[in-house]
Design a protein around this motif. Structure first.
Motif, PDB file in Angstrom:
ATOM      1  N   PHE A  34       0.830  -1.206   0.000  1.00  0.00           N
ATOM      2  CA  PHE A  34       0.000   0.000   0.000  1.00  0.00           C
ATOM      3  C   PHE A  34       0.867   1.259   0.000  1.00  0.00           C
ATOM      4  O   PHE A  34       0.584   2.224  -0.717  1.00  0.00           O
ATOM      5  CB  PHE A  34      -0.919  -0.008   1.222  1.00  0.00           C
ATOM      6  CG  PHE A  34      -1.838   1.178   1.297  1.00  0.00           C
ATOM      7  CD1 PHE A  34      -2.954   1.267   0.487  1.00  0.00           C
ATOM      8  CD2 PHE A  34      -1.580   2.212   2.184  1.00  0.00           C
ATOM      9  CE1 PHE A  34      -3.801   2.365   0.555  1.00  0.00           C
ATOM     10  CE2 PHE A  34      -2.417   3.311   2.262  1.00  0.00           C
ATOM     11  CZ  PHE A  34      -3.537   3.388   1.442  1.00  0.00           C
ATOM     12  N   LEU A  35       1.938   1.251   0.779  1.00  0.00           N
ATOM     13  CA  LEU A  35       2.836   2.403   0.809  1.00  0.00           C
ATOM     14  C   LEU A  35       3.553   2.565  -0.527  1.00  0.00           C
ATOM     15  O   LEU A  35       3.774   3.695  -0.984  1.00  0.00           O
ATOM     16  CB  LEU A  35       3.847   2.251   1.948  1.00  0.00           C
ATOM     17  CG  LEU A  35       3.267   2.310   3.365  1.00  0.00           C
ATOM     18  CD1 LEU A  35       4.364   2.116   4.398  1.00  0.00           C
ATOM     19  CD2 LEU A  35       2.543   3.634   3.600  1.00  0.00           C
ATOM     20  N   PHE A  36       3.913   1.460  -1.169  1.00  0.00           N
ATOM     21  CA  PHE A  36       4.499   1.547  -2.505  1.00  0.00           C
ATOM     22  C   PHE A  36       3.515   2.202  -3.471  1.00  0.00           C
ATOM     23  O   PHE A  36       3.896   3.013  -4.318  1.00  0.00           O
ATOM     24  CB  PHE A  36       4.866   0.156  -3.021  1.00  0.00           C
ATOM     25  CG  PHE A  36       6.115  -0.417  -2.404  1.00  0.00           C
ATOM     26  CD1 PHE A  36       7.022   0.392  -1.748  1.00  0.00           C
ATOM     27  CD2 PHE A  36       6.383  -1.774  -2.487  1.00  0.00           C
ATOM     28  CE1 PHE A  36       8.176  -0.128  -1.183  1.00  0.00           C
ATOM     29  CE2 PHE A  36       7.532  -2.309  -1.932  1.00  0.00           C
ATOM     30  CZ  PHE A  36       8.433  -1.483  -1.275  1.00  0.00           C
ATOM     31  N   GLU A  37       2.255   1.855  -3.324  1.00  0.00           N
ATOM     32  CA  GLU A  37       1.232   2.420  -4.202  1.00  0.00           C
ATOM     33  C   GLU A  37       1.082   3.922  -3.969  1.00  0.00           C
ATOM     34  O   GLU A  37       0.971   4.705  -4.916  1.00  0.00           O
ATOM     35  CB  GLU A  37      -0.097   1.710  -3.955  1.00  0.00           C
ATOM     36  CG  GLU A  37      -1.203   2.111  -4.903  1.00  0.00           C
ATOM     37  CD  GLU A  37      -2.460   1.287  -4.705  1.00  0.00           C
ATOM     38  OE1 GLU A  37      -3.493   1.652  -5.285  1.00  0.00           O
ATOM     39  OE2 GLU A  37      -2.399   0.287  -3.969  1.00  0.00           O
ATOM     40  N   VAL A  38       1.085   4.322  -2.706  1.00  0.00           N
ATOM     41  CA  VAL A  38       0.959   5.744  -2.381  1.00  0.00           C
ATOM     42  C   VAL A  38       2.152   6.532  -2.909  1.00  0.00           C
ATOM     43  O   VAL A  38       2.001   7.607  -3.502  1.00  0.00           O
ATOM     44  CB  VAL A  38       0.822   5.935  -0.852  1.00  0.00           C
ATOM     45  CG1 VAL A  38       0.924   7.408  -0.480  1.00  0.00           C
ATOM     46  CG2 VAL A  38      -0.504   5.364  -0.365  1.00  0.00           C
ATOM     47  N   LEU A  39       3.352   5.994  -2.712  1.00  0.00           N
ATOM     48  CA  LEU A  39       4.562   6.722  -3.078  1.00  0.00           C
ATOM     49  C   LEU A  39       4.812   6.733  -4.583  1.00  0.00           C
ATOM     50  O   LEU A  39       5.356   7.702  -5.112  1.00  0.00           O
ATOM     51  CB  LEU A  39       5.768   6.104  -2.362  1.00  0.00           C
ATOM     52  CG  LEU A  39       5.758   6.208  -0.832  1.00  0.00           C
ATOM     53  CD1 LEU A  39       6.954   5.478  -0.244  1.00  0.00           C
ATOM     54  CD2 LEU A  39       5.762   7.664  -0.389  1.00  0.00           C
ATOM     55  N   SER A  40       4.422   5.664  -5.266  1.00  0.00           N
ATOM     56  CA  SER A  40       4.706   5.579  -6.698  1.00  0.00           C
ATOM     57  C   SER A  40       3.632   6.247  -7.550  1.00  0.00           C
ATOM     58  O   SER A  40       3.891   6.633  -8.690  1.00  0.00           O
ATOM     59  CB  SER A  40       4.840   4.114  -7.126  1.00  0.00           C
ATOM     60  OG  SER A  40       3.590   3.447  -7.038  1.00  0.00           O
ATOM     61  N   PHE A  97       4.160  -2.310 -10.300  1.00  0.00           N
ATOM     62  CA  PHE A  97       4.434  -0.874 -10.250  1.00  0.00           C
ATOM     63  C   PHE A  97       5.376  -0.399 -11.350  1.00  0.00           C
ATOM     64  O   PHE A  97       5.695   0.792 -11.412  1.00  0.00           O
ATOM     65  CB  PHE A  97       5.009  -0.507  -8.880  1.00  0.00           C
ATOM     66  CG  PHE A  97       4.075  -0.805  -7.743  1.00  0.00           C
ATOM     67  CD1 PHE A  97       2.939  -0.036  -7.536  1.00  0.00           C
ATOM     68  CD2 PHE A  97       4.313  -1.873  -6.886  1.00  0.00           C
ATOM     69  CE1 PHE A  97       2.072  -0.310  -6.495  1.00  0.00           C
ATOM     70  CE2 PHE A  97       3.451  -2.160  -5.842  1.00  0.00           C
ATOM     71  CZ  PHE A  97       2.324  -1.378  -5.644  1.00  0.00           C
ATOM     72  N   GLN A  98       5.824  -1.327 -12.203  1.00  0.00           N
ATOM     73  CA  GLN A  98       6.674  -0.961 -13.336  1.00  0.00           C
ATOM     74  C   GLN A  98       7.898  -0.163 -12.885  1.00  0.00           C
ATOM     75  O   GLN A  98       8.271   0.835 -13.488  1.00  0.00           O
ATOM     76  CB  GLN A  98       5.866  -0.146 -14.353  1.00  0.00           C
ATOM     77  CG  GLN A  98       4.677  -0.876 -14.948  1.00  0.00           C
ATOM     78  CD  GLN A  98       5.092  -2.052 -15.817  1.00  0.00           C
ATOM     79  OE1 GLN A  98       5.931  -1.901 -16.697  1.00  0.00           O
ATOM     80  NE2 GLN A  98       4.537  -3.215 -15.550  1.00  0.00           N
ATOM     81  N   SER A  99       8.522  -0.624 -11.810  1.00  0.00           N
ATOM     82  CA  SER A  99       9.664   0.097 -11.255  1.00  0.00           C
ATOM     83  C   SER A  99      10.663  -0.895 -10.677  1.00  0.00           C
ATOM     84  O   SER A  99      10.343  -1.607  -9.716  1.00  0.00           O
ATOM     85  CB  SER A  99       9.203   1.076 -10.171  1.00  0.00           C
ATOM     86  OG  SER A  99      10.307   1.635  -9.491  1.00  0.00           O
ATOM     87  N   ARG A 100      11.845  -0.931 -11.255  1.00  0.00           N
ATOM     88  CA  ARG A 100      12.887  -1.807 -10.716  1.00  0.00           C
ATOM     89  C   ARG A 100      13.405  -1.275  -9.385  1.00  0.00           C
ATOM     90  O   ARG A 100      13.807  -2.047  -8.514  1.00  0.00           O
ATOM     91  CB  ARG A 100      14.024  -1.925 -11.728  1.00  0.00           C
ATOM     92  CG  ARG A 100      15.132  -2.864 -11.304  1.00  0.00           C
ATOM     93  CD  ARG A 100      15.965  -3.307 -12.479  1.00  0.00           C
ATOM     94  NE  ARG A 100      15.182  -4.083 -13.434  1.00  0.00           N
ATOM     95  CZ  ARG A 100      15.695  -4.612 -14.543  1.00  0.00           C
ATOM     96  NH1 ARG A 100      16.978  -4.432 -14.833  1.00  0.00           N
ATOM     97  NH2 ARG A 100      14.933  -5.304 -15.362  1.00  0.00           N
ATOM     98  N   LYS A 101      13.381   0.042  -9.233  1.00  0.00           N
ATOM     99  CA  LYS A 101      13.825   0.635  -7.971  1.00  0.00           C
ATOM    100  C   LYS A 101      12.938   0.176  -6.822  1.00  0.00           C
ATOM    101  O   LYS A 101      13.428  -0.183  -5.745  1.00  0.00           O
ATOM    102  CB  LYS A 101      13.803   2.162  -8.088  1.00  0.00           C
ATOM    103  CG  LYS A 101      14.301   2.885  -6.845  1.00  0.00           C
ATOM    104  CD  LYS A 101      14.291   4.391  -7.057  1.00  0.00           C
ATOM    105  CE  LYS A 101      14.794   5.116  -5.815  1.00  0.00           C
ATOM    106  NZ  LYS A 101      14.785   6.597  -6.014  1.00  0.00           N
ATOM    107  N   LEU A 102      11.626   0.166  -7.050  1.00  0.00           N
ATOM    108  CA  LEU A 102      10.714  -0.316  -6.020  1.00  0.00           C
ATOM    109  C   LEU A 102      10.906  -1.811  -5.777  1.00  0.00           C
ATOM    110  O   LEU A 102      10.727  -2.289  -4.655  1.00  0.00           O
ATOM    111  CB  LEU A 102       9.264  -0.034  -6.414  1.00  0.00           C
ATOM    112  CG  LEU A 102       8.721   1.371  -6.147  1.00  0.00           C
ATOM    113  CD1 LEU A 102       7.255   1.455  -6.535  1.00  0.00           C
ATOM    114  CD2 LEU A 102       8.904   1.757  -4.686  1.00  0.00           C
ATOM    115  N   ALA A 103      11.267  -2.542  -6.823  1.00  0.00           N
ATOM    116  CA  ALA A 103      11.506  -3.977  -6.663  1.00  0.00           C
ATOM    117  C   ALA A 103      12.680  -4.222  -5.719  1.00  0.00           C
ATOM    118  O   ALA A 103      12.624  -5.114  -4.862  1.00  0.00           O
ATOM    119  CB  ALA A 103      11.770  -4.616  -8.022  1.00  0.00           C
TER     120      ALA A 103
END
Length: 245
Positions: free
Chosen positions: A103-109, A164-170
């Motif tokens: 959920f936090l990843f979703e908010v931040l991204s 999230f289409q983000s390697r950084k988030l991964a």
């Protein structure tokens, strides 16, 4: 243009207007999915009885018998079953931390994740316990936790990149979930202080979530309209406000 292009992040005001409802939904989802722990716990007890042991949580003399069944590494099966059952006591905490992280990843991204994707993450977490139980019967709890945990954490990291289409988030997910699984393992090993450590960690986690989401406009009503030359009313963005779509 490809029909598989990744969705663009929603404007902050529109995105946040449904975050409150979504947070409530995924909280309920975590609570409902944690009920599966009863199934895994009953399966653990059944497997223990099938091997001629009492309930896995028993501390009777039978569990102390040197001739009881053991794993291929000489670890007593009763110990493996007992540790597996103890790990199930934290399934709600486990699911809550995993869902909160997503959920936090979703908010931040600024990218949306469908509740079905949260459900699949929860199912993967439940399968982790099945892997843990099945492996613990053969190689003991500690090594089983390492193997099942590494597989699940890797899957979560890959799923984060897919969603999230983000390697950084991964990479962040890999670090966060590795720390989470390590924390749960330590919690299982410091039995005398498990409640204290778990309570402090939970408090720190919710405090961090409060801080990270401190600027979220949960009602979506506080975002000012962008200024346009000539006083014209800006056109409405062609995005959907619902996280269900």
């Amino acid at each position: 243009m490809s029909s598989f292009a990744s969705p663009q992040p929603l404007p902050f005001g529109l995105r946040s207007s449904s975050l409150g409802a979504k947070f409530f939904i995924i909280t309920m989802l975590a609570l409902v999915m944690s009920l599966s722990g009863f199934f895994v716990e009953s399966l653990t007890t059944e497997r223990a009885n099938n091997h001629g042991l009492l309930a896995a949580s028993s501390e009777s003399s039978t569990a102390q018998d040197a001739n009881q069944p053991k794993t291929v590494f000489g670890i007593r099966l009763a110990d493996s079953y007992r540790s597996t059952r103890r790990s199930l006591h934290y399934i709600t905490l486990f699911l809550g931390f995993v869902f909160l992280t997503y959920f936090l990843f979703e908010v931040l991204s600024g990218r949306r994740a469908h509740p079905a994707q949260y459900a699949m993450v929860g199912i993967a977490q439940i399968i982790f316990y099945l892997l843990l139980l099945s492996l613990a019967e053969h190689i003991g709890f500690d090594l089983s936790f390492l193997i099942a945990g590494a597989a699940t954490v890797s899957l979560f990291a890959l799923n984060t990149e897919w969603v999230f289409q983000s390697r950084k988030l991964a990479y962040r997910a890999l670090a966060v979930f590795s720390a989470l699984y390590g924390f749960i393992y330590v919690l299982l090993r410091v039995e005398a202080y498990a409640l204290l450590v778990g309570a402090i960690a939970s408090f720190c986690a919710i405090a961090a979530a409060m801080y990270i989401t401190r600027n979220v406009d949960w009602y979506g009503a506080g975002a000012p309209a962008p200024a346009v030359a000539g006083g014209a009313i800006p056109p409405s963005p062609q995005v959907r406000d619902s996280w269900l779509e």
